[in-house]
Design an enzyme around this catalytic site. Structure first.
Site, mmCIF file in Angstrom:
data_model
loop_
_atom_site.group_PDB
_atom_site.id
_atom_site.type_symbol
_atom_site.label_atom_id
_atom_site.label_comp_id
_atom_site.label_asym_id
_atom_site.label_seq_id
_atom_site.Cartn_x
_atom_site.Cartn_y
_atom_site.Cartn_z
ATOM 1 N N GLY A 1 40.765 61.900 32.896
ATOM 2 C CA GLY A 1 39.667 62.131 33.830
ATOM 3 C C GLY A 1 39.960 63.314 34.741
ATOM 4 N N PHE A 2 39.101 63.501 35.686
ATOM 5 C CA PHE A 2 39.192 64.634 36.622
ATOM 6 C C PHE A 2 40.478 64.545 37.463
ATOM 7 C CE2 PHE A 2 37.702 65.643 41.118
ATOM 8 C CZ PHE A 2 38.097 66.968 41.069
ATOM 9 N N ASN B 1 41.175 55.256 28.081
ATOM 10 C CA ASN B 1 40.367 54.821 26.929
ATOM 11 C C ASN B 1 39.190 55.784 26.695
ATOM 12 O OD1 ASN B 1 38.660 54.185 29.013
ATOM 13 N ND2 ASN B 1 38.206 52.102 28.319
ATOM 14 N N GLY C 1 36.252 59.877 30.592
ATOM 15 C CA GLY C 1 37.109 61.069 30.571
ATOM 16 C C GLY C 1 37.068 61.772 29.227
ATOM 17 N N ASP D 1 42.853 50.681 26.722
ATOM 18 C CA ASP D 1 42.000 50.136 27.775
ATOM 19 C C ASP D 1 42.890 49.285 28.683
ATOM 20 O OD1 ASP D 1 40.337 48.541 29.318
ATOM 21 O OD2 ASP D 1 38.861 48.242 27.718
ATOM 22 N N LYS E 1 35.793 45.232 35.719
ATOM 23 C CA LYS E 1 36.999 44.808 34.997
ATOM 24 C C LYS E 1 38.174 45.758 35.242
ATOM 25 C CE LYS E 1 36.728 43.178 30.746
ATOM 26 N NZ LYS E 1 36.299 43.113 29.324
ATOM 27 N N TYR F 1 31.213 48.750 41.935
ATOM 28 C CA TYR F 1 32.311 49.696 42.180
ATOM 29 C C TYR F 1 33.015 49.342 43.495
ATOM 30 C CZ TYR F 1 34.501 54.353 42.855
ATOM 31 O OH TYR F 1 35.367 55.409 43.046
HETATM 32 P P1 NAD Z 1 36.787 60.253 35.995
HETATM 33 O O1 NAD Z 1 35.663 59.474 35.433
HETATM 34 O O2 NAD Z 1 36.839 61.729 35.748
HETATM 35 O O3 NAD Z 1 38.171 59.653 35.522
HETATM 36 C C1 NAD Z 1 38.391 58.272 35.322
HETATM 37 C C2 NAD Z 1 39.187 58.102 34.046
HETATM 38 O O4 NAD Z 1 39.493 56.699 33.872
HETATM 39 C C3 NAD Z 1 38.424 58.550 32.799
HETATM 40 O O5 NAD Z 1 39.229 59.430 32.024
HETATM 41 C C4 NAD Z 1 38.126 57.255 32.067
HETATM 42 O O6 NAD Z 1 38.016 57.427 30.675
HETATM 43 C C5 NAD Z 1 39.310 56.376 32.494
HETATM 44 N N1 NAD Z 1 39.058 54.940 32.373
HETATM 45 C C6 NAD Z 1 38.005 54.238 32.866
HETATM 46 N N2 NAD Z 1 38.112 52.927 32.544
HETATM 47 C C7 NAD Z 1 39.280 52.799 31.840
HETATM 48 C C8 NAD Z 1 39.948 51.697 31.237
HETATM 49 N N3 NAD Z 1 39.453 50.439 31.268
HETATM 50 N N4 NAD Z 1 41.128 51.928 30.615
HETATM 51 C C9 NAD Z 1 41.662 53.182 30.560
HETATM 52 N N5 NAD Z 1 41.062 54.267 31.094
HETATM 53 C C10 NAD Z 1 39.888 54.074 31.735
HETATM 54 O O7 NAD Z 1 36.813 59.973 37.586
HETATM 55 P P2 NAD Z 1 37.709 60.629 38.740
HETATM 56 O O8 NAD Z 1 36.819 61.292 39.692
HETATM 57 O O9 NAD Z 1 38.840 61.367 38.146
HETATM 58 O O10 NAD Z 1 38.258 59.319 39.464
HETATM 59 C C11 NAD Z 1 39.567 58.842 39.222
HETATM 60 C C12 NAD Z 1 39.901 57.716 40.201
HETATM 61 O O11 NAD Z 1 39.792 58.175 41.552
HETATM 62 C C13 NAD Z 1 38.969 56.508 40.060
HETATM 63 O O12 NAD Z 1 39.735 55.331 40.230
HETATM 64 C C14 NAD Z 1 38.014 56.683 41.221
HETATM 65 O O13 NAD Z 1 37.502 55.450 41.673
HETATM 66 C C15 NAD Z 1 38.907 57.338 42.266
HETATM 67 N N6 NAD Z 1 38.103 58.111 43.236
HETATM 68 C C16 NAD Z 1 37.624 59.353 42.912
HETATM 69 C C17 NAD Z 1 36.866 60.042 43.834
HETATM 70 C C18 NAD Z 1 36.355 61.439 43.580
HETATM 71 O O14 NAD Z 1 35.694 62.010 44.442
HETATM 72 N N7 NAD Z 1 36.615 62.062 42.456
HETATM 73 C C19 NAD Z 1 36.563 59.459 45.088
HETATM 74 C C20 NAD Z 1 37.044 58.190 45.355
HETATM 75 C C21 NAD Z 1 37.829 57.527 44.420
#
Ligand code: NAD
Ligand code: UDP
Length: 328
Positions: free
Chosen positions: A11-12, A33, A37, A57, A92, A146
């Site tokens: 992910g990001f 998973n 991402g 996952d 979950k 969430y």
């Molecule tokens: P994103 O969607 O780019 O990355 C999340 C990653 O988690 C993805 O690659 C996705 O495939 C993976 N993922 C989701 N469910 C999964 C599972 N069951 N098993 C394995 N992998 C799984 O989002 P992001 O912006 O990079 O956010 C990452 C974390 O930071 C998250 O926990 C999010 O709640 C937290 N967060 C982000 C922000 C923001 O501004 N970017 C703000 C607050 C919190």
């Protein structure tokens, strides 16, 4: 060589954390998973012998061979349109996924940092938000999946800390942006930049008076890194307090992109927080951290990234197929 497991690695935020830990000389296991991402985000690390990407996952039992020193749990859908489409997976990964990772940390005697969010404050009645504020969350609203998953995540993490003496860290992340955000994840920055680049109107939800405070990715990663190596187990806000209304932000993006797009107004999503600004007094004192990249500089870099995408990518309307991740 110290070993770190990073969930949500494709992910990001997760992919930037992988970069940082590789640069600091760690062995990094990235786990994902790929539900929201993209392995492409860490493709540049695939040839590095200190990096491996495991498709898994985290809501299922997690098995890691050998020793493990640190875990960073970042797996979770993070954009409102993602978690509205996959509400049960979101609950979950925050609940069962976090439980699995805490169990793994206990078994390996590893330190674990979990990614919480400013959404634990809901639509806040205290402004700016300090860590002491308990929040204003609608448990049964659409965003509740969430917000409550993240609130449960904090509770179970503190329970493992208090009951098992586990070394835990909790970061409350405020809106963070930068390269590798998904163009079509619906969050305001990729949405507005994508619209400007495609010559479409910018969609403001509500009247645009709601505020956010945007933190550049490098500052966020630095704060998280410092928190992991601190000795503080309670939640810490990491974000940039520079607050702006969404309407003013749309105007900034129109200027930045050099386009003359119009804005159009659409319905405000249910329970969309009206204001958000982190109080970062604690992070400053505890971690000697504060953001260094201002919005003009961060947005310039982010715009460069989105501009570098191919026309195909820019115009591809992504209808992400979540079905293979959903058990009937
Ligand atoms: P994103 O969607 O780019 O990355 C999340 C990653 O988690 C993805 O690659 C996705 O495939 C993976 N993922 C989701 N469910 C999964 C599972 N069951 N098993 C394995 N992998 C799984 O989002 P992001 O912006 O990079 O956010 C990452 C974390 O930071 C998250 O926990 C999010 O709640 C937290 N967060 C982000 C922000 C923001 O501004 N970017 C703000 C607050 C919190
Ligand atoms: N928003 C908007 N237009 C869009 C996307 C988002 O006006 O095309 C608004 C949204 O309603 C919210 C703010 O921008 O008030 C930030 O939304 P985002 O999804 O980025 O993050 P979050 O609401 O989780 O802070």
């Amino acid at each position: 060589m110290k070993k770190v497991l990073i969930t949500g690695a494709a992910g990001f935020l997760g992919s930037h954390l992988c970069d940082r830990f590789i640069a600091e000389g760690f062995y990094v296991i990235g786990m994902d998973n790929f539900i929201t991402g993209d392995p492409q985000n860490v493709a540049h690390l695939q040839s590095n012998s200190n990096f491996e990407l495991v498709e898994h996952d985290v809501t299922e039992y997690i098995s890691i061979a050998g020793e493990l020193d640190y875990i960073l749990h970042f797996a979770s859908p993070a954009s409102p349109i993602d978690y509205l489409k996959i509400p049960i997976q979101t609950l979950k990964v925050g609940a069962l996924g976090t439980h699995n990772l805490l169990g793994l940390a206990k078994a390996k005697k590893a330190r674990i940092l979990i990614a919480s969010t400013s959404e634990v404050y809901g639509d806040p009645l205290v402004h700016p938000q300090t860590e002491e504020y308990y929040g204003n969350v609608n448990t049964i609203g659409p965003r509740g999946v969430y917000d409550e998953a993240k609130r449960f995540q904090e509770s179970i993490t503190m329970a493992y800390h208090r009951f098992h003496g586990l070394e835990t860290r909790i970061v409350r992340i405020f809106n963070t942006y930068g390269p590798r955000m998904r163009l079509n994840d619906g969050r305001v920055i990729p949405a507005f930049i994508g619209q400007a680049l495609r010559g479409e109107n910018l969609t403001i939800f509500g009247d645009g008076s709601q505020t956010r405070s945007f933190c550049y990715i490098n500052d966020q990663v630095e704060g998280i890194y410092k928190l992991l190596f601190s000795d503080y187990a309670y939640p810490v806000n990491i974000g940039n307090p520079d607050e702006i209304s969404i309407k003013d932000f749309a105007d900034e993006i129109i200027k930045l992109t050099g386009t003359d797009q119009k804005v159009i107004y659409q319905d405000l999503p249910v329970n969309d927080p009206m204001q958000r600004q982190p109080d970062i007094t604690l992070a400053k004192k505890l971690l000697n951290w504060e953001p260094k990249v201002d919005r003009a500089e961060g947005m310039k870099k982010t715009f460069e990234y989105f501009k570098s995408l191919s026309q195909d990518e820019l115009f591809k309307t992504e209808h992400r197929d979540f079905s293979k991740h959903i058990k009937k």
